[in-house]
Design an enzyme around this catalytic site. Structure first.
Site, PDB file in Angstrom:
ATOM      1  N   LEU A 101       0.862  -1.184   0.000  1.00 32.43           N
ATOM      2  CA  LEU A 101       0.000   0.000   0.000  1.00 32.43           C
ATOM      3  C   LEU A 101       0.898   1.233   0.000  1.00 32.43           C
ATOM      4  O   LEU A 101       2.032   1.193   0.509  1.00 32.43           O
ATOM      5  CB  LEU A 101      -0.888   0.027   1.243  1.00 32.43           C
ATOM      6  CG  LEU A 101      -1.941  -1.078   1.377  1.00 32.43           C
ATOM      7  CD1 LEU A 101      -2.700  -0.927   2.702  1.00 32.43           C
ATOM      8  CD2 LEU A 101      -2.927  -1.058   0.212  1.00 32.43           C
ATOM      9  N   ASP A 102       0.361   2.338  -0.509  1.00 29.80           N
ATOM     10  CA  ASP A 102       1.091   3.609  -0.464  1.00 29.80           C
ATOM     11  C   ASP A 102       1.261   4.058   0.987  1.00 29.80           C
ATOM     12  O   ASP A 102       0.500   3.640   1.875  1.00 29.80           O
ATOM     13  CB  ASP A 102       0.307   4.701  -1.210  1.00 29.80           C
ATOM     14  CG  ASP A 102       0.124   4.358  -2.683  1.00 29.80           C
ATOM     15  OD1 ASP A 102       0.932   3.589  -3.222  1.00 29.80           O
ATOM     16  OD2 ASP A 102      -0.852   4.878  -3.273  1.00 29.80           O
ATOM     17  N   ALA A 103       2.192   4.983   1.189  1.00 33.27           N
ATOM     18  CA  ALA A 103       2.466   5.469   2.563  1.00 33.27           C
ATOM     19  C   ALA A 103       1.205   6.051   3.202  1.00 33.27           C
ATOM     20  O   ALA A 103       0.961   5.861   4.400  1.00 33.27           O
ATOM     21  CB  ALA A 103       3.570   6.514   2.520  1.00 33.27           C
TER      22      ALA A 103
END
Ligand code: URA
Length: 229
Positions: free
Chosen positions: A100-102
């Site tokens: 997942l993205d940050a």
């Protein structure tokens, strides 16, 4: 798996030391000395080191409810790695099954079993990932149909695979995907003239983010198995 990896998974040795022992002729596979660390071995093979039979440790399978501002990476960067929240031995052996993205929150699966990861991340596995998406603008009335047909993402040759859109409110939707291209959800909404303001992965297959944010747990045997059916 590779012979050097098997040695690491069945001892406390690091890769460099495992390779040295293999090169020194101290490792036997089914009674034959093997000096190539890249040879593929199976857990059922009879593998010994200095005359001692080795057995690989069991694979590990866990989930974490990812907070925002953490990285799906084995090392810290601009933000701390997700692994800084998980207190287990040999974290470097683990990897993330679908990053997942940050700024994205929610369910992340973690394991050291590459075959299992493939069944989750490969589109051929048809594994459903459900995202709760909050949007900057009300969703276009025809977005559901567009997502079902497939979206042309910028820089991609092929349309996205059919995705299911469920509208909760005009600016909150659930999106179900069976693939995981780079920033896919954000790019899909950008392609229909909208913008994601918050993104949370609720579930992967039958497994959901059922622990508090920042908490983790091991998966049950049934949950592990569910990705192979
Ligand atoms: N799609 C995105 O755009 N970001 C994520 O973190 C996951 C899916």
């Amino acid at each position: 798996m590779r012979l050097d990896r098997f040695i690491c998974k069945s001892t406390e040795l690091v890769k460099y030391d495992a390779i040295q022992l293999i090169h020194n002729g101290e490792v036997f596979v089914n009674g034959v000395v093997v000096k190539n660390e890249a040879v593929q071995v199976h857990e059922n093979n009879d593998i010994s080191l200095n005359g001692q039979k080795l057995a690989a440790r069991a694979f590990r399978y866990m989930l974490i409810n990812k907070p925002a501002n953490t990285l799906c990476s084995n090392v810290d960067g601009v933000y701390p790695s997700l692994f800084s929240l998980i207190d287990v031995e040999r974290p470097s052996e683990l990897h993330i099954a679908g990053r997942l993205d940050a700024d994205t929150t929610g369910l992340v699966l973690i394991t050291d079993d590459g075959r299992w990861t493939f069944s989750i991340t490969s589109p051929s596995g048809q594994c459903h990932k459900v995202y709760r998406v909050k949007l900057a603008k009300p969703i276009a009335t025809d977005a559901g149909e567009s997502f079902l047909q497939g979206i042309a993402l910028q820089g991609e040759q092929e349309l996205t695979l059919p995705a299911k859109l469920q509208i909760i409110t005009p600016q909150e939707v659930l999106l179900t995907l069976t693939e995981g291209k780079f920033h896919q959800v954000k790019r899909m909404f950008a392609a229909v003239g909208n913008k994601v303001v918050s993104l949370h992965r609720e579930s992967i297959g039958a497994v959901s983010a059922d622990v508090a944010e920042g908490e983790w747990r091991y998966l049950s045997a049934d949950e592990v198995q569910s990705f192979y059916t």
